[in-house]
Design a protein around this motif. Structure first.
Motif, PDB file in Angstrom:
ATOM      1  N   ILE A  31     -21.741  -2.070  29.456  1.00  0.00           N
ATOM      2  CA  ILE A  31     -21.851  -1.079  30.528  1.00  0.00           C
ATOM      3  C   ILE A  31     -20.708  -1.297  31.506  1.00  0.00           C
ATOM      4  CG2 ILE A  31     -23.285  -0.144  32.371  1.00  0.00           C
ATOM      5  CD1 ILE A  31     -25.730  -1.274  30.976  1.00  0.00           C
ATOM      6  N   TRP A  32     -19.959  -0.244  31.760  1.00  0.00           N
ATOM      7  CA  TRP A  32     -18.914  -0.311  32.773  1.00  0.00           C
ATOM      8  C   TRP A  32     -19.515   0.016  34.139  1.00  0.00           C
ATOM      9  CZ3 TRP A  32     -13.589   2.100  31.171  1.00  0.00           C
ATOM     10  CH2 TRP A  32     -13.191   1.595  29.934  1.00  0.00           C
ATOM     11  N   THR A  33     -19.082  -0.702  35.150  1.00  0.00           N
ATOM     12  CA  THR A  33     -19.429  -0.300  36.511  1.00  0.00           C
ATOM     13  C   THR A  33     -18.585   0.916  36.897  1.00  0.00           C
ATOM     14  OG1 THR A  33     -17.738  -1.674  37.528  1.00  0.00           O
ATOM     15  CG2 THR A  33     -19.896  -2.707  37.123  1.00  0.00           C
TER      16      THR A  33
ATOM     17  N   GLU B 147     -22.847   9.550  33.961  1.00  0.00           N
ATOM     18  CA  GLU B 147     -23.310   8.404  33.174  1.00  0.00           C
ATOM     19  C   GLU B 147     -22.133   7.454  32.995  1.00  0.00           C
ATOM     20  OE1 GLU B 147     -25.030   7.248  28.725  1.00  0.00           O
ATOM     21  OE2 GLU B 147     -24.075   9.191  29.080  1.00  0.00           O
ATOM     22  N   PRO B 148     -22.274   6.199  33.418  1.00  0.00           N
ATOM     23  CA  PRO B 148     -21.158   5.259  33.265  1.00  0.00           C
ATOM     24  C   PRO B 148     -20.763   5.098  31.804  1.00  0.00           C
ATOM     25  CG  PRO B 148     -22.878   4.343  34.673  1.00  0.00           C
ATOM     26  CD  PRO B 148     -23.438   5.582  34.071  1.00  0.00           C
TER      27      PRO B 148
ATOM     28  N   LEU C 220     -24.995  12.875  26.223  1.00  0.00           N
ATOM     29  CA  LEU C 220     -23.923  12.380  27.089  1.00  0.00           C
ATOM     30  C   LEU C 220     -24.199  12.813  28.518  1.00  0.00           C
ATOM     31  CD1 LEU C 220     -22.686  12.792  24.149  1.00  0.00           C
ATOM     32  CD2 LEU C 220     -20.481  12.957  25.280  1.00  0.00           C
ATOM     33  N   GLY C 221     -24.090  11.889  29.428  1.00  0.00           N
ATOM     34  CA  GLY C 221     -24.212  12.221  30.851  1.00  0.00           C
ATOM     35  C   GLY C 221     -22.870  12.646  31.411  1.00  0.00           C
ATOM     36  N   GLY C 222     -22.301  13.669  30.803  1.00  0.00           N
ATOM     37  CA  GLY C 222     -20.963  14.136  31.168  1.00  0.00           C
ATOM     38  C   GLY C 222     -19.943  13.609  30.188  1.00  0.00           C
TER      39      GLY C 222
ATOM     40  N   ASP D  19     -14.826   1.981  35.546  1.00  0.00           N
ATOM     41  CA  ASP D  19     -14.530   3.326  35.047  1.00  0.00           C
ATOM     42  C   ASP D  19     -13.358   3.954  35.804  1.00  0.00           C
ATOM     43  OD1 ASP D  19     -14.716   5.821  33.843  1.00  0.00           O
ATOM     44  OD2 ASP D  19     -16.296   6.498  35.179  1.00  0.00           O
ATOM     45  N   MET D  20     -13.390   3.871  37.117  1.00  0.00           N
ATOM     46  CA  MET D  20     -12.373   4.538  37.923  1.00  0.00           C
ATOM     47  C   MET D  20     -10.994   3.920  37.737  1.00  0.00           C
ATOM     48  SD  MET D  20     -12.727   7.204  39.948  1.00  0.00           S
ATOM     49  CE  MET D  20     -14.356   7.117  40.669  1.00  0.00           C
TER      50      MET D  20
END
Length: 755
Positions: free
Chosen positions: A465-467, A387-388, A434-436, A471-472
């Motif tokens: 929302i982060w792409t 999940e972002p 939470l999606g992780g 996130d990376m």
């Protein structure tokens, strides 16, 4: 740039936390405050009556349980509900979870145990007093947190006590109304019985009156009488996740919501030099362009940046991509992975660091007939949750509403209050699944961003929302680390001396500064955990660490320091076995004579693994983390320099097991997570920027390469310990040791790549 940091103070409770005047003997030996009743009554539903700070019972007999721990796939909402259902004598499906308030009774005391660098074999009075003091500090700080594989360990007593107390209140009320001895009232499946008179009553009919009384006797069940604990019950969230009706943070849809897309500095520690909002203000749906840089504390993953707010996320994303932004590199334009590794190595050469553990006399190492020296490395790693990163916030009428999945409601609420300039009681948190998490959602940078943006949207809720690229490249990363290990063998091929020194950044220092606003200082155990606390019986040991300041934001990553230190330690043990000309398993057995639990786990994994298939080899690793002992045997093949892991046998001793299904699921999850890092995980820095941007250059294992994972749970009467993280650390060394058995190449750097 990285600079060695001198460490001179040996014992710290929690880096940077001043408890001046409180650590007196009388205070330290007293038990922590009670955890059964909070400041205010539970926020109950449908006419339920609170019987304590955890449990309320509705007139229909259904049970409402305050849940302070985040469900991020680990099954904690099932395991903790089982604890209460067991002691309350109700069916598991009779329990409905409600969001726990932000109250100190829900603070996680077990996670505090993991903040003092005691060796696991040290069970003396000093450790007992220190553990009690840490519990008291944790109770006073009141930090609600899901992490450190601590949820079941922390809940084992208070949630069972909550269930047992509620049951005792009901029994007392039934005995009073029926005018019978308490001992003659029994409970079963939410019903009270008096077998002699044949009377019975459902919990719901007595709850309101029971809440006004006092329990006659509160007694926890003996494990031999458990009905639910220890049973492989299905997860409570399986259905909603299978049907797609589970609600994650990204699914929040408050009325009137708008969307924000981000442009964050591409440089580590970079800043916004200038923007041209007029270039995108006329694009479809665009409502505002907002610089949120001032909202983020130092060393945040998010850093400085600009948000574009629009009516849809697609509109916001397109406008953000088109927005002209000028960046300042923050003085880190020349930062690179090569420089970071070089400075870590230089720190090891020039600084003795802090010694976390020493035993015997290292001078006796000179008596060794053969000495082996090796250097190992591990890279930065991203969390890459499915999940972002996201957060939805509304600032209106002096109140802040938050919708998100978080591993720490405490940090989320504090960040929101700070940015909105309101009291913490004015922040209303709506928690989601939470999606992780893996430690990423312990952070509150996305909360600070969302609230800063929501302050400018005139009361409209805004979803940030982060792409995946956001996130990376803006994570708080697992630290890069370098370790130099040296060990000596005697004439019989036994290790007589072991000297392990490592260097890395100190993630907890950054974490505390970001989330508590306190300076990080002093030695921090997570840097050296997995090295200083190993339980191989080597007579002469010295384990030290050199703390190095890091420009790269650092954070908690699944298994924290164990995630790379287990690789260093277990690979080098294998290296020593090879130098001694001994079988790696037998070599370990001879160093576990006084550690029967470790030996039993090792033997169980090896026996189950059997012999490798033709063309394959086995590698073994044994490691303890978060109170849990794990042994793994990896079956590996190599073809065209490609490493393929076919099977992993994992034996685990995690104390008394609440739900063996959840343990097996977490073992499978931890193995795959660890395998991802072992074979492909690496974040590199070039010209001050993170190189990896998505799963094409930070890959995770696809289904067609995921190995068969077999779990063996060894029987134990110890209290429950961690499960979510301990299966991750042994994966990399087990695979690396199998590769050596196949090819003769000793791989000392992660990710594992054959020359």
């Amino acid at each position: 740039m990285l600079q060695p940091k001198k460490l001179t103070r040996r014992r710290f409770l929690l880096s940077g936390v001043a408890v001046a005047g409180a650590m007196v003997v009388g205070w330290g030996v007293m038990p922590p405050r009670q955890r059964l009743r909070g400041r205010e009554p539970l926020p109950v539903e449908n006419g339920a009556v609170p019987l304590n700070g955890w449990i309320a019972i509705a007139p229909d007999g259904s049970v409402q349980l305050a849940m302070p721990r985040a469900e991020m796939g680990q099954g904690v909402h099932t395991a903790l509900a089982m604890l209460v259902a067991e002691e309350l004598d109700v069916a598991l499906d009779a329990i409905k979870l409600i969001q726990a308030p932000v109250d100190k009774i829900y603070s996680n005391l077990a996670v505090m145990h993991d903040n003092w660098h005691f060796h696991p074999d040290d069970m003396g009075q000093t450790r007992r007093v220190a553990t009690r003091m840490l519990e008291k500090v944790g109770r006073e700080l009141g930090i609600i947190i899901t992490g450190g594989s601590s949820s079941v360990a922390d809940a084992w007593e208070p949630m069972r006590e909550a269930g047992a107390t509620a049951r005792a209140l009901l029994v007392a009320e039934a005995a009073r109304e029926w005018k019978v001895p308490h001992a003659q009232v029994r409970t079963e499946n939410g019903v009270l019985y008096h077998d002699i008179s044949k009377r019975q009553a459902g919990y719901g009919t007595l709850a309101a009156r029971a809440a006004l009384g006092q329990p006659h006797e509160v007694k926890l069940k003996d494990p031999h009488s458990f009905r639910l604990i220890g049973q492989p019950l299905p997860r409570r969230d399986s259905r909603i996740k299978s049907e797609g009706t589970a609600k994650y943070g990204i699914d929040a849809r408050p009325e009137g919501m708008v969307y924000a897309a981000l442009r964050m500095s591409p440089y580590v520690g970079g800043t916004v030099q200038g923007i041209s909002p007029g270039e995108v203000s006329g694009m479809p749906g665009v409502l505002a362009v907002i610089d949120f840089s001032g909202a983020l504390p130092k060393n945040s993953g998010a850093g400085a940046g600009v948000a574009v707010v629009a009516r849809t996320f697609w509109q916001a994303r397109q406008a953000a991509a088109a927005l002209p932004v000028r960046w300042n590199d923050g003085g880190n334009g020349s930062l690179s992975s090569e420089k970071i590794y070089a400075e870590l190595s230089a720190a090891l050469a020039n600084d003795d660091g802090f010694t976390y553990y020493t035993v015997g006399e290292m001078e006796k190492a000179k008596d060794a007939l053969r000495t082996i020296r090796s250097e190992y490395r591990a890279p930065f790693l991203a969390h890459a949750t499915m999940e972002p990163v996201n957060c939805t916030a509304q600032v209106k009428d002096g109140k802040v509403h938050l919708w998100l999945g978080t591993q720490s409601s405490t940090f989320a609420v504090r960040a929101a209050a700070r940015v909105a300039d309101v009291g913490e009681d004015d922040v209303i948190l709506h928690e989601h699944l939470l999606g992780g998490g893996f430690g990423r959602r312990l952070e509150a940078d996305m909360v600070a961003q969302a609230v800063a943006i929501a302050r400018e949207t005139k009361g409209a809720p805004v979803q940030v929302i982060w792409t995946r690229e956001d996130d990376m490249t803006h994570d708080v990363y697992r630290p890069a680390a370098v370790a130099r290990l040296e060990a000596g063998l005697d004439g019989a091929g036994n290790i007589v001396a072991w000297d392990a020194r490592s260097a890395s950044g100190v993630l907890v220092h950054q974490f505390i500064e970001r989330n508590l606003g306190l300076p990080g200082m002093g030695p921090e155990k997570h840097t050296s955990e997995g090295l200083y606390d190993m339980q191989y019986e080597i007579p002469n040991q010295r384990i030290s660490h050199v703390a190095v300041d890091s420009a790269v934001p650092l954070g908690n990553w699944r298994a924290v320091g164990h995630s790379h230190n287990a690789f260093f330690k277990e690979s080098f043990v294998d290296e020593m076995a090879s130098a001694a000309g001994k079988d790696p398993v037998e070599f370990r057995r001879t160093m576990l004579i006084n550690h029967p639990r470790h030996l039993a786990v090792l033997n169980a994994a090896v026996a189950k693994a059997g012999k490798p298939a033709e063309g394959r080899a086995h590698g073994v690793a044994l490691h303890q983390s978060f109170g849990t002992i794990v042994a793994q045997v990896a079956e590996v093949s190599v073809q065209d320099k490609q490493i393929r892991v076919h099977r992993v046998v994992c034996a685990i001793d995690c104390g008394l097991v609440v739900n063996p299904n959840l343990v097996a699921q977490q073992v499978e999850s931890g193995v795959v997570f660890g395998l991802s890092a072992a074979l492909d995980g690496e974040i590199t820095i070039k010209d001050g920027k993170v190189v990896q941007t998505n799963f094409h250059d930070f890959p995770v294992p696809r289904m067609n390469v995921v190995p068969q994972v077999e779990t063996i749970i060894t029987l134990s009467t110890e209290r429950p310990s961690g499960v979510g993280e301990p299966p991750t650390p042994p994966v990399a060394p087990a695979v690396a040791n199998a590769v050596f058995a196949l090819t003769g190449q000793r791989l000392r750097s992660l990710p594992l790549k054959l020359a």
